[in-house]
Design a protein around this motif. Structure first.
Motif, short mmCIF file in Angstrom:
data_model
loop_
_atom_site.label_atom_id
_atom_site.label_comp_id
_atom_site.label_asym_id
_atom_site.label_seq_id
_atom_site.Cartn_x
_atom_site.Cartn_y
_atom_site.Cartn_z
N MET A 106 7.04 8.91 -0.20
CA MET A 106 6.39 8.04 -0.75
C MET A 106 5.94 7.14 0.86
SD MET A 106 6.22 4.70 -3.52
CE MET A 106 7.85 3.59 -2.80
N ILE A 107 4.88 6.29 1.09
CA ILE A 107 5.06 5.80 2.44
C ILE A 107 4.45 4.40 1.98
CG2 ILE A 107 3.37 4.95 4.70
CD1 ILE A 107 3.23 8.34 4.93
N GLU A 108 5.61 3.04 2.12
CA GLU A 108 5.04 1.84 1.14
C GLU A 108 5.13 1.47 2.97
OE1 GLU A 108 6.91 -0.21 -1.59
OE2 GLU A 108 7.96 -0.73 -0.01
N ILE A 109 3.68 0.86 2.75
CA ILE A 109 3.33 -0.51 4.03
C ILE A 109 3.34 -1.84 3.65
CG2 ILE A 109 1.90 -0.91 5.71
CD1 ILE A 109 1.17 1.65 5.59
N THR A 110 3.47 -2.85 4.08
CA THR A 110 3.14 -4.16 3.25
C THR A 110 2.51 -4.25 4.58
OG1 THR A 110 6.01 -4.10 2.37
CG2 THR A 110 4.69 -6.27 2.79
N MET A 111 1.85 -5.20 3.99
CA MET A 111 0.32 -6.03 4.52
C MET A 111 -0.27 -6.98 4.35
SD MET A 111 -2.65 -3.09 4.16
CE MET A 111 -1.55 -1.84 4.78
N GLY A 158 -1.41 -7.87 10.65
CA GLY A 158 -1.04 -8.50 9.09
C GLY A 158 -0.26 -7.66 8.27
N VAL A 159 0.57 -6.18 9.59
CA VAL A 159 1.14 -5.24 8.90
C VAL A 159 2.60 -6.06 8.72
CG1 VAL A 159 2.32 -2.76 8.85
CG2 VAL A 159 -0.17 -3.42 9.22
N HIS A 160 3.28 -5.63 7.44
CA HIS A 160 4.60 -6.44 7.96
C HIS A 160 6.03 -5.79 7.73
CE1 HIS A 160 2.12 -10.72 7.97
NE2 HIS A 160 2.46 -9.83 6.26
N ASP A 161 5.46 -4.59 7.07
CA ASP A 161 6.92 -3.83 7.36
C ASP A 161 5.72 -1.75 7.12
OD1 ASP A 161 9.08 -2.01 7.31
OD2 ASP A 161 10.11 -3.13 5.36
N VAL A 162 6.89 -1.20 7.37
CA VAL A 162 6.45 0.21 7.09
C VAL A 162 7.71 1.37 6.72
CG1 VAL A 162 5.43 3.28 7.15
CG2 VAL A 162 4.17 -0.26 8.15
N HIS A 166 0.87 -1.19 -0.23
CA HIS A 166 -0.69 -0.28 0.19
C HIS A 166 0.93 1.32 0.37
CE1 HIS A 166 -3.43 2.84 0.73
NE2 HIS A 166 -3.11 3.08 2.33
N CYS A 167 0.68 1.48 -0.64
CA CYS A 167 1.79 2.91 -1.10
C CYS A 167 0.86 4.46 -1.36
CB CYS A 167 2.58 3.46 -2.50
SG CYS A 167 3.39 1.87 -2.25
N ILE A 168 1.35 5.08 -0.65
CA ILE A 168 1.15 6.84 -0.52
C ILE A 168 1.85 8.07 -0.64
CG2 ILE A 168 -0.13 8.92 1.16
CD1 ILE A 168 -0.22 6.08 3.38
N ILE A 169 1.75 8.15 -2.20
CA ILE A 169 2.78 8.85 -2.19
C ILE A 169 2.66 10.84 -2.29
CG2 ILE A 169 4.06 9.66 -4.33
CD1 ILE A 169 2.58 6.74 -5.98
N ALA A 170 2.95 11.61 -1.74
CA ALA A 170 2.78 13.16 -2.09
C ALA A 170 3.86 13.81 -2.33
CB ALA A 170 3.36 12.45 -0.22
N LYS A 171 2.79 14.66 -2.79
CA LYS A 171 3.89 16.09 -3.25
C LYS A 171 3.34 17.18 -2.07
CE LYS A 171 4.73 18.95 -7.59
NZ LYS A 171 6.24 18.24 -7.91
N PHE A 172 4.50 17.90 -1.25
CA PHE A 172 3.79 19.02 -1.39
C PHE A 172 3.72 20.17 -1.41
CE2 PHE A 172 6.42 16.36 1.89
CZ PHE A 172 5.17 16.07 3.27
N LYS A 173 3.04 21.76 -1.09
CA LYS A 173 3.37 22.22 -1.50
C LYS A 173 4.54 23.49 -2.70
CE LYS A 173 -1.66 23.25 0.17
NZ LYS A 173 -2.72 23.70 0.91
N PRO A 174 4.31 24.07 -2.96
CA PRO A 174 5.26 24.44 -3.62
C PRO A 174 6.06 25.17 -2.19
CG PRO A 174 3.59 25.00 -4.78
CD PRO A 174 2.93 24.67 -4.47
N GLU A 175 5.87 25.97 -1.39
CA GLU A 175 6.00 27.09 0.01
C GLU A 175 6.76 26.39 1.26
OE1 GLU A 175 2.51 26.86 -1.09
OE2 GLU A 175 1.68 26.87 0.52
N ILE A 176 6.43 24.73 0.54
CA ILE A 176 7.72 23.73 1.92
C ILE A 176 8.91 23.97 1.07
CG2 ILE A 176 7.36 21.71 2.62
CD1 ILE A 176 4.45 23.44 3.70
N THR A 177 9.19 24.14 2.31
CA THR A 177 10.84 24.42 1.82
C THR A 177 11.69 22.69 2.23
OG1 THR A 177 11.90 24.83 4.14
CG2 THR A 177 11.02 26.87 2.88
N PRO A 178 13.01 22.91 1.31
CA PRO A 178 13.26 21.62 1.46
C PRO A 178 14.12 21.27 2.69
CG PRO A 178 14.46 22.52 -0.23
CD PRO A 178 13.37 23.70 0.52
N ASP A 179 14.30 21.93 3.77
CA ASP A 179 14.62 21.87 5.01
C ASP A 179 13.75 21.48 6.18
OD1 ASP A 179 16.98 22.26 5.15
OD2 ASP A 179 16.93 24.49 6.51
#
Length: 96
Positions: free
Chosen positions: A57-62, A37-41, A3-16
């Motif tokens: 990307m948050i990847e959950i193996t379940m 039932g969850v094996h890894d995150v 199960h993958c959650i792929i996220a893009k932050f708004k442009p005003e969010i700085t690299p730090d």
């Protein structure tokens, strides 16, 4: 299943800020590993800073049966509440 959650932050969010958010997201999602039932995150950070890339990307193996439990867990709610307003885009992708 993955199960993958792929996220893009708004442009005003700085690299730090993105780096700090990624560290916090790792802490937020750590308890998910205790769900039966969850094996890894994994919380993965993009390594190529281009405008057409997602940031995280948050990847959950379940097991498939664990998805409903995950959907109702505190970490999932906290992720959405804390970071939902900072996201420009989000995609969810499940695969086996």
């Amino acid at each position: 299943m993955k199960h993958c959650i792929i996220a893009k932050f708004k442009p005003e969010i700085t690299p730090d800020e993105k780096a700090g958010i990624a560290e916090d997201v790792e802490a937020v999602f750590a308890p998910v590993k205790r769900i039966q039932g969850v094996h890894d995150v994994k919380v993965l950070r993009n390594c190529v800073p281009r405008p057409n890339r997602y940031d995280l990307m948050i990847e959950i193996t379940m097991e498939r049966e664990a998805l409903d439990v995950y959907d109702g867990c505190e970490a999932h709610r906290e992720w959405k509440q804390k970071y939902g307003s900072l996201l420009e885009q989000k995609a969810i992708f499940d695969y086996e």
